[in-house]
Scaffold this active site. Structure first.
Site, PDB file in Angstrom:
ATOM      1  N   ARG A  80     -68.881  19.139  11.900  1.00  0.00           N
ATOM      2  CA  ARG A  80     -70.057  19.548  11.119  1.00  0.00           C
ATOM      3  C   ARG A  80     -70.164  18.771   9.814  1.00  0.00           C
ATOM      4  NH1 ARG A  80     -69.490  23.963   8.649  1.00  0.00           N
ATOM      5  NH2 ARG A  80     -68.437  24.993  10.390  1.00  0.00           N
ATOM      6  N   TYR A 133     -97.375  18.528   6.943  1.00  0.00           N
ATOM      7  CA  TYR A 133     -97.001  19.040   8.264  1.00  0.00           C
ATOM      8  C   TYR A 133     -97.038  20.571   8.253  1.00  0.00           C
ATOM      9  CZ  TYR A 133     -94.422  19.335  12.654  1.00  0.00           C
ATOM     10  OH  TYR A 133     -94.032  19.596  13.939  1.00  0.00           O
ATOM     11  N   ASP A 205     -92.873  12.865   3.043  1.00  0.00           N
ATOM     12  CA  ASP A 205     -92.656  12.807   4.478  1.00  0.00           C
ATOM     13  C   ASP A 205     -93.318  11.521   4.967  1.00  0.00           C
ATOM     14  OD1 ASP A 205     -92.836  13.036   7.268  1.00  0.00           O
ATOM     15  OD2 ASP A 205     -92.917  15.221   7.198  1.00  0.00           O
ATOM     16  N   LYS A 230     -89.938  10.773  16.038  1.00  0.00           N
ATOM     17  CA  LYS A 230     -91.166  10.007  16.262  1.00  0.00           C
ATOM     18  C   LYS A 230     -90.840   8.511  16.322  1.00  0.00           C
ATOM     19  CE  LYS A 230     -92.660  14.193  15.833  1.00  0.00           C
ATOM     20  NZ  LYS A 230     -93.156  14.773  14.596  1.00  0.00           N
TER      21      LYS A 230
HETATM   22  C1  LIG Z   1     -92.898  16.003  13.929  1.00  0.00           C
HETATM   23  C2  LIG Z   1     -93.002  16.039  12.454  1.00  0.00           C
HETATM   24  C3  LIG Z   1     -92.135  16.820  11.687  1.00  0.00           C
HETATM   25  C4  LIG Z   1     -91.094  17.720  12.307  1.00  0.00           C
HETATM   26  O1  LIG Z   1     -90.102  16.978  12.916  1.00  0.00           O
HETATM   27  P1  LIG Z   1     -89.248  17.511  14.183  1.00  0.00           P
HETATM   28  O2  LIG Z   1     -88.360  16.366  14.486  1.00  0.00           O
HETATM   29  O3  LIG Z   1     -90.214  17.839  15.267  1.00  0.00           O
HETATM   30  O4  LIG Z   1     -88.515  18.723  13.702  1.00  0.00           O
HETATM   31  C5  LIG Z   1     -92.256  16.768  10.308  1.00  0.00           C
HETATM   32  N1  LIG Z   1     -93.193  16.002   9.716  1.00  0.00           N
HETATM   33  C6  LIG Z   1     -94.045  15.248  10.420  1.00  0.00           C
HETATM   34  C7  LIG Z   1     -95.050  14.423   9.711  1.00  0.00           C
HETATM   35  C8  LIG Z   1     -93.982  15.233  11.809  1.00  0.00           C
HETATM   36  O5  LIG Z   1     -94.842  14.485  12.509  1.00  0.00           O
END
Ligand SMILES: *Cc1c(COP(=O)(O)O)cnc(C)c1O
Length: 415
Positions: A80, A133, A205, A230
């Protein structure tokens, strides 16, 4: 000088004092790599272990005396707290973002929630832009609220409102660029400037941006977060998240991960590193195809409106050109038609899968009214700015000519 790719050995020749940054493809392949490999393997092996053995009690005592709050020297203690496969990916993301360090999580949401939970004390305040998000906003407005942390939401692009929303208790500005689904672009320099004047930290983000297209740290942003699910992973086969930034900001977050428990597993970390090696290639291709698709759609009579920051028609085109070197693989557009006609067009497409997510090699398409906003009424959707004829197309690495031919045939159902 210290190479940007690897740590130089003391005997290395001293080179010119102004290092040129390696290109994004070189960084994708070699960034952060110290070339120390078990069995001389080229890829970092998957170190599939939950815990690590000590040679004897003296070894254990030596380790305990020298360990520095989670950031351990030379070896690991327990899964961890750290893993060599995971650290290899962390170094690569840091190199790509121009950050000192990065810390990897089991998902984008684990990254965001761990950072905000660990960095904001009870009773403090967050300013957030309105098209962040949805789950990030939900986390702040429910979980953090329970801890006495309030969140003020301001409109994206309204910097006067953003500055006015800052209170003495404000600790963080949280924003996103580009945003979903309209690909609004935050002026990073302006946000950083406001934050510095008010002694507030900034989190961007940058999932839709990727380090290939924008590097928010260069503009004075404190923390970058990615849903590595992504573009960074890039193959729709893993969930991961990462936070990058200054060493002294990332170290406490790594400690917090050891408590909150959101570490990624070594298998997914390996897949992420493998995906990252082609990040530069994939994103260049996605940028180029998305631009062609956006231009094609904008000229098509069956399309009402296209949202792509690379087009002069986008409200944030000017700032996008200033701070981005490419505009990403997502194109949003409104077709001339009803909710049902829009669905029929989507169903007629043969290349993209109908699926949430974005950034991978396979193209994905979705109608936000039915995907993320299914439970809402038409009026509620419109209030949130989600039109029923809106389509979000997350372009993969298929040939642009094939994607455009597919759009061409599918758009005929609207004629
Ligand atoms: C998909 C996404 C998230 C969340 O990420 P996960 O890997 O699905 O937990 C956060 N911010 C943005 C802009 C996203 O597209």
């Amino acid at each position: 000088m210290t190479s940007n790719l690897t740590t130089a050995n003391p005997g290395d020749p001293v080179e010119d004092s102004t290092p040129t940054l390696p290109g994004m493809n070189t960084l994708s392949v070699h960034g952060g790599d110290n070339r120390q490999r078990a069995h001389q393997a080229i890829p970092m092996p998957i170190i599939q272990t939950a815990t690590y053995a000590f040679a004897d009690t003296a070894d254990l005592i030596n380790f305990m005396q020298h360990k520095t709050g989670g950031g351990l020297v030379g070896r690991e203690e327990y899964g961890r707290y750290g893993n060599p496969t995971i650290q290899s990916v962390e170094r690569k993301v840091a190199a790509l973002e121009g950050a000192d360090d990065a810390v990897l999580f089991s998902s984008g949401m684990a990254a965001i929630t761990s950072l905000l939970l660990s960095a904001i004390p009870t009773g403090k305040h967050i300013v957030m832009t309105n098209d962040c998000y949805r789950r990030t906003r939900q986390f702040c407005e429910t979980f953090l609220k329970r801890l006495g942390i309030e969140t003020s939401i301001v409109a994206c692009g309204d910097y006067e409102a953003l500055e006015a929303a800052i209170q003495p208790s404000t600790r963080f500005i949280v924003s996103e660029s580009p945003t979903n689904p309209y690909l609004r672009i935050a002026d990073l320099e302006r946000i950083a400037d406001i934050a510095i004047r008010h002694k507030v930290r900034t989190l961007i983000d940058s999932t839709f941006g990727t380090p290939v297209n924008q590097r928010p740290l260069d503009y004075g942003i404190d923390y970058i977060v990615h849903s590595a699910t992504k573009y960074l992973g890039g193959h729709h086969d893993l969930l991961a998240g990462v936070v990058a930034g200054r060493k002294d900001r990332i170290a406490p977050l790594r400690d917090a991960r050891g408590v909150l428990g959101g570490i990624i597993d070594p298998q997914s970390a390996y897949l992420l590193e493998r995906g990252l090696k082609t990040l530069g290639l994939r994103v260049s291709q996605q940028n180029a195809t998305a631009m062609q698709v956006a231009q094609y759609l904008e000229a098509h009579p069956a399309i009402e409106r296209v949202w792509y920051p690379g087009l002069p028609s986008h409200p944030d085109h000017a700032i996008a050109v200033q701070q981005m070197s490419g505009f990403g693989g997502v194109v949003s557009f409104e077709v001339r038609g009803t909710l049902e006609q829009t669905s029929r067009f989507i169903d007629a497409l043969e290349i993209p899968y109908i699926a949430p997510s974005l950034g991978g090699v396979d193209s994905l398409i979705e109608q936000p009214a039915l995907m993320s906003f299914f439970e809402k009424t038409t009026d509620e959707r419109l209030e949130l700015g989600i039109k029923e004829n809106l389509v979000r197309f997350a372009i993969g690495v298929e040939d642009a000519s094939d994607i455009i031919a597919d759009l061409e045939q599918a758009l005929r159902v609207l004629a």
